[in-house]
Write a protein that holds these residues in place. Sequence first.
Motif, short mmCIF file in Angstrom:
data_model
loop_
_atom_site.label_atom_id
_atom_site.label_comp_id
_atom_site.label_asym_id
_atom_site.label_seq_id
_atom_site.Cartn_x
_atom_site.Cartn_y
_atom_site.Cartn_z
N THR A 107 61.23 -21.66 -41.02
CA THR A 107 60.62 -20.45 -40.19
C THR A 107 61.57 -20.08 -39.16
OG1 THR A 107 58.21 -21.36 -40.45
CG2 THR A 107 58.69 -19.84 -38.71
N VAL A 108 62.07 -18.64 -39.25
CA VAL A 108 62.88 -18.53 -38.16
C VAL A 108 62.04 -17.36 -37.04
CG1 VAL A 108 64.63 -16.84 -37.64
CG2 VAL A 108 64.79 -18.44 -39.65
N LEU A 109 62.09 -17.57 -35.94
CA LEU A 109 61.41 -16.99 -35.09
C LEU A 109 62.44 -16.00 -34.31
CD1 LEU A 109 58.69 -19.31 -33.56
CD2 LEU A 109 58.40 -17.52 -35.40
N VAL A 110 62.29 -14.84 -34.24
CA VAL A 110 63.24 -14.06 -33.32
C VAL A 110 62.52 -13.14 -32.48
CG1 VAL A 110 64.86 -12.22 -33.54
CG2 VAL A 110 64.87 -13.84 -35.48
N GLU A 111 63.02 -13.43 -31.08
CA GLU A 111 62.22 -12.59 -30.07
C GLU A 111 63.38 -11.82 -29.32
OE1 GLU A 111 60.29 -14.00 -26.01
OE2 GLU A 111 59.49 -14.89 -27.74
N VAL A 112 63.03 -10.50 -29.08
CA VAL A 112 63.53 -9.44 -28.18
C VAL A 112 62.62 -9.40 -26.94
CG1 VAL A 112 64.82 -7.51 -27.93
CG2 VAL A 112 65.01 -8.90 -29.85
N CYS A 137 71.29 -8.37 -34.47
CA CYS A 137 70.47 -8.58 -33.44
C CYS A 137 71.32 -9.07 -32.08
CB CYS A 137 69.37 -9.46 -33.57
SG CYS A 137 68.34 -9.12 -34.99
N GLN A 138 72.19 -7.95 -31.71
CA GLN A 138 72.94 -8.18 -30.63
C GLN A 138 72.16 -8.45 -29.07
OE1 GLN A 138 76.46 -8.30 -30.88
NE2 GLN A 138 75.61 -8.78 -33.15
N HIS A 139 71.04 -8.01 -28.98
CA HIS A 139 70.29 -8.32 -27.74
C HIS A 139 69.48 -9.62 -27.85
CE1 HIS A 139 72.09 -4.78 -26.37
NE2 HIS A 139 71.95 -4.09 -27.36
N LEU A 140 69.48 -10.21 -29.24
CA LEU A 140 68.82 -11.35 -29.20
C LEU A 140 68.83 -12.55 -28.24
CD1 LEU A 140 66.94 -12.33 -31.70
CD2 LEU A 140 68.84 -13.69 -32.50
N LYS A 141 67.64 -12.76 -27.42
CA LYS A 141 67.56 -13.77 -26.53
C LYS A 141 66.97 -15.27 -26.92
CE LYS A 141 67.54 -10.54 -22.73
NZ LYS A 141 68.93 -10.57 -22.59
N LYS A 142 66.09 -14.97 -27.91
CA LYS A 142 65.54 -16.44 -28.39
C LYS A 142 65.70 -16.54 -29.83
CE LYS A 142 62.40 -16.94 -24.40
NZ LYS A 142 60.96 -17.22 -23.98
N LEU A 143 65.85 -17.89 -30.25
CA LEU A 143 66.20 -17.78 -31.71
C LEU A 143 65.74 -19.38 -32.19
CD1 LEU A 143 67.23 -16.77 -34.56
CD2 LEU A 143 69.27 -17.49 -33.79
N SER A 144 64.87 -19.51 -33.11
CA SER A 144 64.29 -20.86 -33.43
C SER A 144 64.70 -20.83 -34.97
CB SER A 144 62.76 -20.83 -33.36
OG SER A 144 62.37 -22.11 -33.87
N THR A 165 78.56 -15.56 -31.55
CA THR A 165 78.03 -14.24 -31.37
C THR A 165 77.00 -14.31 -30.15
OG1 THR A 165 78.37 -14.20 -33.85
CG2 THR A 165 76.96 -12.64 -32.93
N LEU A 166 76.39 -15.15 -30.09
CA LEU A 166 75.20 -14.87 -29.30
C LEU A 166 74.99 -15.68 -27.86
CD1 LEU A 166 72.33 -14.12 -31.89
CD2 LEU A 166 73.43 -12.37 -30.68
N GLY A 167 75.95 -16.67 -27.91
CA GLY A 167 75.64 -17.67 -26.99
C GLY A 167 75.79 -17.32 -25.65
N LYS A 168 76.39 -16.19 -25.09
CA LYS A 168 76.57 -15.94 -23.85
C LYS A 168 74.93 -15.28 -23.42
CE LYS A 168 81.12 -16.39 -23.09
NZ LYS A 168 81.38 -17.48 -22.54
N GLN A 169 74.18 -15.02 -24.26
CA GLN A 169 72.99 -14.22 -23.98
C GLN A 169 71.73 -15.23 -24.26
OE1 GLN A 169 74.06 -10.95 -26.30
NE2 GLN A 169 72.36 -11.06 -27.55
N LEU A 170 71.81 -16.17 -25.23
CA LEU A 170 70.67 -16.86 -25.73
C LEU A 170 69.89 -17.85 -24.34
CD1 LEU A 170 71.87 -18.37 -29.20
CD2 LEU A 170 69.86 -16.48 -28.61
N THR A 171 68.84 -17.60 -24.36
CA THR A 171 68.14 -18.62 -23.49
C THR A 171 67.62 -19.70 -23.84
OG1 THR A 171 66.15 -17.06 -23.52
CG2 THR A 171 67.74 -16.72 -21.72
#
Length: 82
Positions: free
Chosen positions: A3-8, A30-37, A54-60
């Motif tokens: 399961t992959v959960l993607v949240e914007v 998904c350049q504005h991705l904040k949460k990725l499971s 790619t996303l480390g600066k914005q991932l919470t």
Amino acid sequence: MSTVLVEVKEMFSFQQELSGKTVRLIADSCQHLKKLSLDGVRLTDDDVIHVIKTLGKQLTTLVLDGGHLTDVAYLYLRNCTR
């Protein structure tokens, strides 16, 4: 089944077997991705490093199944700002 959960602003759930290539495409697309499971997704160090670069600066939130990762991938986690 992985399961992959993607949240914007909403949460999207993909329930299928995912490859590292697919996870890389999600990170690139998904350049504005904040949460990725990615719990339950078997990834290589290179896949995780790509997501973080790619996303480390914005991932919470980044959830990983780390059973197959080495210390190399974990060292890149320090590049996530939160």
